[in-house]
Design a protein around this motif. Structure first.
Motif, mmCIF file in Angstrom:
data_model
loop_
_atom_site.group_PDB
_atom_site.id
_atom_site.type_symbol
_atom_site.label_atom_id
_atom_site.label_comp_id
_atom_site.label_asym_id
_atom_site.label_seq_id
_atom_site.Cartn_x
_atom_site.Cartn_y
_atom_site.Cartn_z
ATOM 1 N N PHE A 183 0.789 -1.222 0.000
ATOM 2 C CA PHE A 183 0.000 0.000 0.000
ATOM 3 C C PHE A 183 0.827 1.281 0.000
ATOM 4 N N ILE A 184 2.105 1.186 0.322
ATOM 5 C CA ILE A 184 2.938 2.391 0.317
ATOM 6 C C ILE A 184 3.963 2.325 -0.825
ATOM 7 N N ILE A 185 4.923 1.384 -0.725
ATOM 8 C CA ILE A 185 5.959 1.300 -1.762
ATOM 9 C C ILE A 185 5.348 0.912 -3.106
ATOM 10 N N GLY A 186 4.516 -0.150 -3.107
ATOM 11 C CA GLY A 186 3.894 -0.589 -4.353
ATOM 12 C C GLY A 186 3.028 0.488 -4.974
ATOM 13 N N TYR A 187 2.293 1.221 -4.135
ATOM 14 C CA TYR A 187 1.418 2.288 -4.640
ATOM 15 C C TYR A 187 2.228 3.399 -5.291
ATOM 16 N N VAL A 188 3.289 3.832 -4.640
ATOM 17 C CA VAL A 188 4.135 4.902 -5.204
ATOM 18 C C VAL A 188 4.747 4.450 -6.525
ATOM 19 N N LEU A 189 5.252 3.228 -6.560
ATOM 20 C CA LEU A 189 5.879 2.720 -7.775
ATOM 21 C C LEU A 189 4.887 2.648 -8.928
ATOM 22 N N SER A 190 3.676 2.146 -8.680
ATOM 23 C CA SER A 190 2.714 1.961 -9.769
ATOM 24 C C SER A 190 2.031 3.262 -10.180
ATOM 25 N N TYR B 104 13.216 -1.536 -14.506
ATOM 26 C CA TYR B 104 13.553 -1.577 -13.076
ATOM 27 C C TYR B 104 12.346 -1.234 -12.192
ATOM 28 N N VAL B 105 11.587 -0.231 -12.589
ATOM 29 C CA VAL B 105 10.435 0.169 -11.769
ATOM 30 C C VAL B 105 9.382 -0.933 -11.746
ATOM 31 N N TYR B 106 9.099 -1.517 -12.901
ATOM 32 C CA TYR B 106 8.106 -2.591 -12.946
ATOM 33 C C TYR B 106 8.564 -3.794 -12.117
ATOM 34 N N SER B 107 9.857 -4.114 -12.185
ATOM 35 C CA SER B 107 10.378 -5.240 -11.404
ATOM 36 C C SER B 107 10.194 -5.001 -9.919
ATOM 37 N N MET B 108 10.476 -3.782 -9.482
ATOM 38 C CA MET B 108 10.314 -3.463 -8.063
ATOM 39 C C MET B 108 8.834 -3.467 -7.674
ATOM 40 N N TYR B 109 8.004 -2.929 -8.567
ATOM 41 C CA TYR B 109 6.566 -2.929 -8.280
ATOM 42 C C TYR B 109 6.036 -4.349 -8.165
ATOM 43 N N LEU B 110 6.441 -5.217 -9.114
ATOM 44 C CA LEU B 110 5.968 -6.599 -9.094
ATOM 45 C C LEU B 110 6.346 -7.284 -7.785
ATOM 46 N N PHE B 111 7.575 -7.049 -7.343
ATOM 47 C CA PHE B 111 8.016 -7.665 -6.089
ATOM 48 C C PHE B 111 7.221 -7.145 -4.902
ATOM 49 N N PHE B 112 7.160 -5.826 -4.737
ATOM 50 C CA PHE B 112 6.524 -5.273 -3.540
ATOM 51 C C PHE B 112 5.018 -5.537 -3.517
#
Length: 401
Positions: free
Chosen positions: A201-208, A234-242
């Motif tokens: 809800f925080i990291i994933g939300y900011v990334l997406s 890179y951003v999508y990879s981080m979003y997918l993980f979080f």
């Protein structure tokens, strides 16, 4: 509020408010070293109703039909297995296990969405296939329909895993934790849920919402599209993980609150020094399921039947078959298939490198710097695979061509 609206599990804070309210009696009982099965069944019915109510009532009916199908199939196969050792019916049983999933996956290509589709059908299929395979292996010697149903519809993990194992789940189901153990589980459960909030809800939300939109715009219309594509990777990879790791933390945490030690799904995957280690850390329950129930059994057959003389060749064929299946499981689209084959190529290349390294270890350095380089290479190889997986190349092709 006149009604509880349809809610996808773990997608809104309101879902957790409901958990906080309705879990109180269960937590109090567990802190006393007890478990009320009637209340757990009430929670299961309540949260499944919440997930499959409203516009998804049709999915709820599909879920009921699916459970009945898998239950009858497994009962018939278990009774057959008690009297007969022939393997032909085993393959038919597995095919019938996965038939609903095949129909659901193929239906969009025939111009319609299957009425059999419901949230989490793939993960329930993995569970159902696992049980039939372990009945065939003689590992499951006793089968009770009530236990099987509890295993399939365990609501904290029903939508997207983690994929539990029947015997592990059954042990938790039949042996509630004592007071001291539950206190530890309660603490870990709350910690997992709060960490999931941070991830999803925080990291994933900011990334997406912010970064992914920005780099997509640069890639599609900016003055430096190549940098936009790299940024998207890179951003999508981080979003997918979080996003996915956050969901998994929720599922594990809620399971802990009920006294079930559902296995974790992620273990610092981006610190993996090679691609095989990455798959031992990323979506672990799915990875281990494919390893145990697809790859190992395929390898056993190939070697037993002497299809290939070389174990290395058999292993490489097994990897390509495994990741091809994993790719088409995600969807019958070219980029999912390429994603799977790309990972098969990475693992085969990694195995070749490890064999070479073992033969020449006295000539090759091995220290913290080489390990850091290995982590860096693996991380970038994985991020590129997620760029393929995202379907963004399809968007780029349509945009520029």
């Amino acid at each position: 509020m006149d009604y509880i609206p349809y809610l996808t599990p773990y997608e809104t804070p309101f879902y957790f408010i409901l958990i906080g309210l309705f879990f109180i009696p269960s937590i109090i009982l567990s802190l006393r070293g007890k478990r009320s099965m009637w209340y757990q069944n009430f929670l299961t019915i309540l949260f499944l109703w919440i997930s499959f109510a409203g516009p998804n009532m049709g999915q709820g009916m599909a879920l009921i039909i699916y459970i009945v199908w898998q239950l009858l199939l497994t009962i018939i196969y278990f009774k057959y297995r008690q009297k007969n050792n022939k393997s032909g019916w085993f393959y038919l049983a597995v095919f019938l296990n996965i038939l609903p999933m095949i129909i659901i996956k193929v239906s969009p290509f025939l111009g319609h969405q299957s009425a059999l589709a419901f949230l989490g059908y793939s993960y329930l299929t993995f569970k159902a296939v696992q049980v039939v395979m372990e009945i065939r292996d003689g590992i499951i010697k006793e089968f009770k329909p009530t236990y099987y149903i509890q295993f399939l519809i365990f609501f904290p993990t029903i939508s997207s895993g983690p994929i539990d194992r029947y015997r592990r789940f059954l042990n938790d189901y039949l042996n509630p934790p004592d007071q001291d153990k539950y206190v530890g589980l309660l603490g870990k459960g709350i910690q997992s849920i709060f960490l999931g909030f941070l991830y999803k809800f925080i990291i994933g939300y900011v990334l997406s919402t912010h970064l992914l939109t920005y780099v997509e715009g640069v890639a599609l219309g900016g003055s430096h599209p190549i940098w936009g594509v790299i940024g998207y990777m890179y951003v999508y990879s981080m979003y997918l993980f979080f996003d996915f790791a956050g969901y998994s933390l929720f599922a594990v945490g809620v399971s802990y609150l009920l006294g079930y030690e559902t296995p974790i799904n992620f273990n610092k995957p981006f610190s993996s020094p090679n691609i095989k280690e990455f798959w031992n850390r990323w979506n672990m329950t799915l990875s281990f399921w494919f390893r145990d129930y697809v790859y190992m059994r395929l390898m056993f057959t190939l070697l037993k039947k002497k299809v290939f003389k070389s174990r290395v060749v058999a292993s490489n064929v097994g990897y390509f078959a495994l990741f091809f299946l994993m790719g088409i499981w995600h969807g019958l689209t070219w980029y999912y298939i390429v994603y799977g084959l790309y990972h098969a190529l990475l693992i085969c290349t990694n195995d070749a490198w490890l064999r070479y390294k073992k033969k020449n270890k006295e000539h090759l350095p091995s220290n913290k710097w080489t390990k850091a380089l290995a982590i860096f290479i693996t991380f970038n190889a994985v991020c590129f695979s997620f760029l393929i997986f995202s379907g963004f190349f399809d968007v780029l092709i349509k945009h520029y061509l």
